[in-house]
Motif scaffolding. Sequence first.
Motif: not given
Length: 182
Positions: A82-84, A94-97, A106-115, A123-131
């Motif tokens: 929600p909110g994305a 996985v796209i966070g709130p 483009r975002v691929e094979d990544s997890v982006l936390f809130a905001d 281009l963001v690939s194979t990345t885990v990004a915090d808030d």
Amino acid sequence: GDFGEHLLPRLISGGTVRTEPLAGYWRDLGRPGAYLEGHRDLIAGKVDVFDHTDYPVISHWDDRTSARLRTGCHVEDSLVSPGADVAGEVVRSVIGPGVVVEKGARVEDSVLFADCRVERGALVSTTVADDRSVFARDSVVGELPSSRVVRDEEVTLVGRDSVVARGRHVGAGARLEPGTTA
């Protein structure tokens, strides 16, 4: 170290230990590659966190509007919170709130936390990004792994409130500490 390396051996050596097997999904998510693999399992439907009457997920969520998928966006095999606001491409992620993926990003094979914010041309690939991480225009972060199973050194980690500047390249496996400008 972690739970399995320190706590369990100490408990076993100190006395009687019993196990209680639990049915369902379990994975140690303590390493970057395993964490990303866990999210891949979630996307693939191997983890059923949305329909568990016996063990419901009870958590406080900030009130957010529904996710906005703009005309012309492309979302494939992903979860969008929600909110994305997605105008670009999101694939196997996985796209966070409150995350914004601008048109042309483009975002691929990544997890982006809130905001987090992924600006046009990034281009963001194979990345885990915090808030609140920002990927400025035309930046390139990470790269797709060499095989189906992702290794820890292939996952790019971006700390909270970090900024990848316009046109910058951050290679696969990089570690950006919180508040970093790269």
